[in-house]
Design a protein around this motif. Structure first.
Motif, PDB file in Angstrom:
ATOM      1  N   ASP A   1       0.834  -1.188   0.000  1.00  0.00           N
ATOM      2  CA  ASP A   1       0.000   0.000   0.000  1.00  0.00           C
ATOM      3  C   ASP A   1       0.876   1.248   0.000  1.00  0.00           C
ATOM      4  O   ASP A   1       2.062   1.189   0.302  1.00  0.00           O
TER       5      ASP A   1
ATOM      6  N   GLY B   1       2.915   4.203   0.972  1.00  0.00           N
ATOM      7  CA  GLY B   1       3.618   4.483   2.214  1.00  0.00           C
ATOM      8  C   GLY B   1       4.173   3.254   2.914  1.00  0.00           C
ATOM      9  O   GLY B   1       4.708   3.341   4.013  1.00  0.00           O
ATOM     10  N   ALA B   2       4.042   2.076   2.279  1.00  0.00           N
ATOM     11  CA  ALA B   2       4.499   0.849   2.928  1.00  0.00           C
ATOM     12  C   ALA B   2       6.022   0.762   2.955  1.00  0.00           C
ATOM     13  O   ALA B   2       6.588  -0.056   3.666  1.00  0.00           O
TER      14      ALA B   2
ATOM     15  N   GLU C   1       2.154  -4.447   6.229  1.00  0.00           N
ATOM     16  CA  GLU C   1       2.014  -3.422   7.270  1.00  0.00           C
ATOM     17  C   GLU C   1       2.726  -2.130   6.862  1.00  0.00           C
ATOM     18  O   GLU C   1       3.608  -2.142   6.004  1.00  0.00           O
ATOM     19  N   LEU C   2       2.314  -1.047   7.450  1.00  0.00           N
ATOM     20  CA  LEU C   2       2.993   0.226   7.230  1.00  0.00           C
ATOM     21  C   LEU C   2       4.056   0.378   8.316  1.00  0.00           C
ATOM     22  O   LEU C   2       3.947  -0.220   9.384  1.00  0.00           O
TER      23      LEU C   2
ATOM     24  N   ARG D   1       3.202   5.554  11.831  1.00  0.00           N
ATOM     25  CA  ARG D   1       2.490   6.230  10.749  1.00  0.00           C
ATOM     26  C   ARG D   1       1.094   6.569  11.249  1.00  0.00           C
ATOM     27  O   ARG D   1       0.419   5.752  11.861  1.00  0.00           O
TER      28      ARG D   1
ATOM     29  N   ARG E   1       2.316  11.113   5.749  1.00  0.00           N
ATOM     30  CA  ARG E   1       3.452  10.197   5.634  1.00  0.00           C
ATOM     31  C   ARG E   1       4.462  10.425   6.754  1.00  0.00           C
ATOM     32  O   ARG E   1       5.382   9.659   6.926  1.00  0.00           O
TER      33      ARG E   1
END
Ligand code: ADP
Ligand code: MG
Length: 730
Positions: free
Chosen positions: A292, A294-295, A454-455, A459, A616
């Motif tokens: 996704d 920003g991952a 996961e990010l 975040r 972000r």
């Protein structure tokens, strides 16, 4: 011998064969038998007349309530009005200058087919084709369907469904059961009927169970054909020689890891390990990394590139826009620090060079870049299409990274890889467009797939709100206030519009997703979407007066675009008003608000990508979707969906549900000739997944399907002409 290849003219005679060819474009028994019923009508259960649509070609089963012939008032001649009834609703049929039609009598039931038209606000069928049960020439067909399920075919006015049914029956009666292309073990484990059996059941089911079983088999065949084609492609890609890049202890990769400013997420580490294993092998890696927005895909790509640089080879990264390419080059240089300063003072011992190559660079800079690339001085090359289009020569390209794959076609990425005869560079494709599994397995089926689920920690979630200017005009003012507040707190904002404005021609990178049908106004027309120039002007003079505004769009010269992005990154601008040119990858952690104007003009995935540009950093992000679409409309539902979840995969699934599936796969899905008629990416996830495994097993043992000529033929059919497009579709 009569089989699926037999010409229809031999089976049905010239007249009928000509009609089938002219109306439905079919010439062989196989083509006719692959024309599956759209649905099945049950005798006794009449058609629901409530759901007819104007202009639609329909076949309805109904009872004749009245037949009336009268003179026309304005013109000479007579008009026959027949009222038919089904499920308590009525529909009129009109015939001109007919005194009586055999069999058309009150109380009789029949099938009526024609185009729905309106006369004085009432729906009707004019001069429909019909078949009255128990009367006339079509006795045969009627009798054989008595009490059973009657197939209703996609038909045309000149070739109504019952005539197709008759042809199908005749062909089924004449034809020998086809040799089954599917290995018997596969059918047995899945409990699927033989092909001949399935074809009979789909056309002439005695009970509902029959066509359901038939469908299972036919869907399986379609899924297998696609997956076999993809498996063969994966297999042949795997067999090519590629440069092995084993880990070099203490090399750039390790040095970089040691200086990382943060901890890798579990996903980043795991995918990194998988890639490391891929790169050791002397056959090309073909991997898609899905993560996704920003991952943290850039780090994953960089670590892979460093493995390759450690082996003394080059890595190239392909980005879809100049803005993004420029930013990637900057980001990579920042991450690497002294490791990227080869030839400069204070460089690390093993340092390499990160070189940018785009289409619009000054000649001198460009010459130097090309030189660095051909000598191998540049270990890492970042570029746009220019990397593919121009005669860029690498010293030793070991890895190609493609960022935001959905912007590139397969041919494009392959163009760079098949350059010099020798080895094929490894391929790493990265996409933030969350693709539902089934689409991934089909459209990207020749790639191995990894996901960053996961990010990175810390975040903040993005809060998305729909701003319905129709109902709540004051909310828009509140949106601009919100931007002022964020800026006052030292943050930055984006305002995104679907169009540039002025006389500017809109560049490809500015265009809101092309799949989008602009939602029409009340009167069916669509006003123009708001434009960057107009919005920027209004904001400067009004709600955002006093803030430092920058304007960004695809028509600006590359260096200007770059300069604007740079001053935004440096905090010298508070707000950027732009087109979707900022959609992909732009990373300014200090940006916290995004206002998207005319948000309904954008695709769901596109909106998701866009909002990924804010939040972000450590401060929470806000995304405001401005729209004048009315509550309850499809446009509004789509926006509500975006607002209701931050899970890209869930959205992608939603997107698939809201769009017609044909759009996802391109024309081939809906096209008559495409081998895919029954397979549904939504419904058939399990089948696709099982077919993928089964196909891979088969191809491993028999790469060219020599032991399975029937399957090879199925694949050939899928690969053919327009079907190739389906597989290439990115
Ligand atoms: P995307 O997957 O959308 O391309 P990026 O690679 O641009 O995401 O990463 C988004 C941001 O997250 C960048 O600022 C990057 O430096 C940062 N980042 C990446 N990995 C991590 C991590 N493991 N921990 C903290 N921040 C990270
Ligand atoms: Mg990215």
């Amino acid at each position: 011998m009569t089989d699926l290849n037999s010409p229809l003219v031999d089976l049905l005679g010239k007249k009928t064969a000509d009609a089938l060819a002219a109306q439905l474009g079919m010439h062989t028994a196989g083509e006719l038998l692959r024309h599956y019923p759209r649905r099945y009508a049950e005798r006794g259960k009449l058609t629901d007349l409530a759901h007819l649509e104007l202009g639609e070609h329909v076949t309805v089963m109904a009872e004749v309530r009245s037949v009336e012939v009268r003179r026309m008032r304005q013109r000479k001649g007579t008009i026959m009005e027949v009222v038919i009834v089904s499920g308590g609703r009525t529909l009129s049929l009109t015939f001109f200058n007919r005194r009586a039609i055999p069999g058309l009598q009150t109380g009789r039931t029949g099938l009526f087919a024609g185009k729905v038209t309106a006369f004085r606000n009432k729906m009707q069928l004019t001069e429909p084709e019909m078949m009255i049960f128990g009367a006339g020439e079509d006795m045969d067909t009627v009798d054989e369907f008595a009490g059973a399920l009657m197939p209703i075919y996609p038909a045309t006015g000149k070739l109504p469904t019952w005539r197709i049914a008759t042809c199908v029956r005749q062909v089924l009666d004449m034809i020998d059961d086809p040799t089954d292309p599917m290995p018997i073990e596969l059918l047995a484990t899945r409990g699927l009927p033989a092909l001949g059996d399935a074809l009979r059941r789909i056309h002439r089911p005695a009970q509902h169970q029959d066509y359901r079983r038939a469908r299972e088999r036919l869907v399986w065949d379609e899924a297998m054909a696609v997956q076999l084609a993809l498996a063969q492609r994966r297999q042949s890609a795997l067999l090519k020689p590629a440069p092995a890049c084993p880990p070099v202890p203490g090399g750039m990769h390790d040095l970089f890891d040691a200086q990382l400013p943060f901890e890798l997420t579990d996903g980043q580490r795991e995918v990194g390990e998988v890639i490391t294993r891929d790169l050791v092998v002397e056959h090309p890696m073909n991997r898609l990394v899905q993560g996704d927005v920003g991952a943290g895909k850039t780090i994953v790509a960089l670590r892979a590139m460093l493995r390759v640089v450690d082996s003394g080879r080059q890595a190239a990264m392909l980005a879809p826009t100049e803005v993004l390419a420029g930013q990637h080059a900057r980001t990579l240089r920042n991450f690497l620090g002294p490791l990227a300063q080869a030839g400069e003072l204070g460089a690390a011992e093993q340092a390499t060079k990160v070189v940018l190559l785009t289409g619009k660079m000054p000649a001198k800079v460009r010459r130097q870049a090309l030189l660095d690339i051909v000598t191998g001085e540049a270990g890492i090359v970042v570029g746009t299409h220019a990397l593919i289009q121009d005669k860029v020569e690498f010293n030793d390209l070991g890895l190609l990274v493609v960022d935001e794959q959905h912007r590139f076609g397969v041919e494009q990425r392959d163009a760079l890889r098949s350059r010099d005869g020798g080895t094929t560079p490894h391929l790493l494709v990265m996409t933030a467009t969350p693709i539902p599994r089934t689409v991934a397995m089909t459209v990207y089926g020749d790639l191995e797939i990894s996901a960053l689920r996961e990010l990175p920690r810390g975040r903040s979630p993005i809060a998305t709100t729909v701003i319905p200017v129709g109902e709540k005009p004051a909310w828009l003012d509140r949106a601009w206030d919100r931007i002022r507040e964020e800026v006052a707190d030292g943050h930055q904002a984006f305002v995104v519009c679907p169009r540039i404005g002025g006389d500017e021609v809109t560049a490809a990178e500015d265009i809101a997703e092309a799949d989008l049908e602009p939602p029409p106004d009340e009167d069916g027309k669509r006003r123009q979407a708001v434009a960057v120039f107009d919005v920027a002007e209004k904001l400067t003079e009004g709600p955002l007066a006093g803030l430092r505004l920058g304007v960004l769009h695809g028509q600006l010269p590359a260096d200007e675009k770059d300069a604007i992005m740079r001053s935004f990154s440096a905090g010298e601008l508070d707000v950027i008003v732009s087109t979707t040119v900022i959609e992909v990858g732009v990373d300014v952690p200090n940006a916290t608000v995004m206002v998207i104007m005319d948000a309904d003009w954008f695709g769901l995935s596109q909106l998701h990508q866009l909002r990924g540009r804010v939040g972000r950093g450590s401060a929470p992000g806000i995304c405001l979707l401005v729209t004048d679409s009315a509550p309850g409309t499809l446009a509004r539902q789509r926006l509500d969906a975006v607002a209701s979840t931050t899970d890209g995969f869930e959205l992608a699934r939603h997107d698939l549900e809201l769009r017609r599936e044909g759009d996802v796969l391109g024309a081939a899905q809906s096209g008559r000739r495409s081998g895919l008629r029954m397979l549904s990416l939504l419904r058939d996830e399990k089948v696709i997944s099982e077919a993928r495994d089964a196909a891979w097993q088969l191809v491993l043992g028999d790469p060219f399907l020599e032991k399975h000529p029937g399957l090879a033929a199925m694949v050939a059919e899928i690969i053919d002409d327009d079907r190739a497009e389906y597989l290439e579709k990115a």
